[in-house]
Design a protein around this motif. Sequence first.
Motif, short mmCIF file in Angstrom:
data_model
loop_
_atom_site.label_atom_id
_atom_site.label_comp_id
_atom_site.label_asym_id
_atom_site.label_seq_id
_atom_site.Cartn_x
_atom_site.Cartn_y
_atom_site.Cartn_z
N CYS A 1 -18.34 -14.32 11.81
CA CYS A 1 -19.15 -14.21 10.78
C CYS A 1 -18.86 -14.37 9.62
O CYS A 1 -17.58 -14.79 9.35
CB CYS A 1 -18.69 -12.07 10.63
SG CYS A 1 -19.34 -11.08 12.34
N ILE A 2 -19.35 -14.12 8.57
CA ILE A 2 -18.95 -14.73 7.56
C ILE A 2 -19.99 -13.54 6.18
O ILE A 2 -20.38 -12.89 6.17
CB ILE A 2 -20.08 -16.09 5.95
CG1 ILE A 2 -19.20 -16.81 7.84
CG2 ILE A 2 -19.48 -16.13 5.52
CD1 ILE A 2 -19.96 -18.88 7.16
N ALA A 3 -18.55 -13.79 5.30
CA ALA A 3 -18.63 -12.44 4.83
C ALA A 3 -19.21 -12.94 3.30
O ALA A 3 -19.07 -13.25 2.72
CB ALA A 3 -17.64 -11.51 4.02
N VAL A 4 -20.46 -12.02 2.41
CA VAL A 4 -21.37 -12.63 0.96
C VAL A 4 -20.99 -11.64 0.65
O VAL A 4 -21.48 -10.20 0.75
CB VAL A 4 -22.67 -12.85 1.47
CG1 VAL A 4 -23.41 -13.44 0.22
CG2 VAL A 4 -23.38 -13.62 2.27
N PHE A 5 -20.05 -11.33 -1.13
CA PHE A 5 -19.80 -10.82 -1.59
C PHE A 5 -20.71 -11.07 -3.16
O PHE A 5 -21.46 -12.72 -2.81
CB PHE A 5 -18.40 -11.20 -1.99
CG PHE A 5 -17.49 -10.95 -0.85
CD1 PHE A 5 -16.82 -10.01 -0.63
CD2 PHE A 5 -16.71 -12.16 0.18
CE1 PHE A 5 -16.39 -9.77 0.75
CE2 PHE A 5 -16.04 -12.27 1.18
CZ PHE A 5 -15.50 -10.63 0.92
N ARG A 6 -21.25 -9.95 -3.64
CA ARG A 6 -21.73 -10.41 -5.03
C ARG A 6 -20.86 -9.47 -5.93
O ARG A 6 -20.54 -8.58 -5.65
CB ARG A 6 -22.83 -9.37 -4.93
CG ARG A 6 -23.67 -9.38 -5.84
CD ARG A 6 -25.69 -8.50 -5.72
NE ARG A 6 -25.71 -8.60 -6.83
CZ ARG A 6 -27.11 -7.70 -7.19
NH1 ARG A 6 -27.26 -6.75 -5.79
NH2 ARG A 6 -27.36 -7.58 -8.45
N ALA B 1 -25.66 -11.04 -11.31
CA ALA B 1 -26.35 -13.31 -10.23
C ALA B 1 -25.39 -13.86 -9.68
O ALA B 1 -24.75 -14.70 -10.39
CB ALA B 1 -27.19 -13.39 -11.68
N GLU B 2 -23.53 -13.62 -9.30
CA GLU B 2 -22.90 -14.04 -8.68
C GLU B 2 -22.23 -13.66 -7.27
O GLU B 2 -22.57 -12.02 -7.01
CB GLU B 2 -21.76 -14.07 -9.64
CG GLU B 2 -20.46 -14.21 -9.61
CD GLU B 2 -19.46 -14.17 -10.48
OE1 GLU B 2 -18.86 -15.21 -11.57
OE2 GLU B 2 -18.99 -12.98 -11.03
N VAL B 3 -22.68 -14.45 -6.22
CA VAL B 3 -22.05 -14.49 -5.11
C VAL B 3 -21.44 -15.46 -4.48
O VAL B 3 -21.41 -16.55 -4.92
CB VAL B 3 -23.51 -14.39 -4.27
CG1 VAL B 3 -24.40 -13.04 -4.30
CG2 VAL B 3 -24.46 -15.54 -4.84
#
Length: 110
Positions: free
Chosen positions: A26-31, A35-37
């Motif tokens: 798993c990879i974590a996608v952060f917001r 409009a920034e991830v």
Amino acid sequence: MSWIDIGHIDEVPLRGARLLKTPMGCIAVFRTAEAEVFAASNSCPHKGGPLSEGIVHGQSVTCPLHNWVFDLNTGEAQGADDGRIETYPLRLEGARILIDASALARRSAA
């Protein structure tokens, strides 16, 4: 670079994260802002804490287990001796999040 669409930005909560499941883990996608991830390893190198459950602040995430803080730009731990997490290139096209497929291919098994 070869880009893969991984979803709409609204699928990631503001100042939160969601998991992207890959064949290598798993990879974590952060917001971090409207409009920034960012994308990074979901596992803290200290004790394996799930970073997607951590506190997102500024452009950093704090591990929920032992409060290690990681810069989401570089993956470097702030104030820790040898801490670092893997980061992955993302970009936005409109409201769609794209991740670099070649970076995923280079990812080692978790």
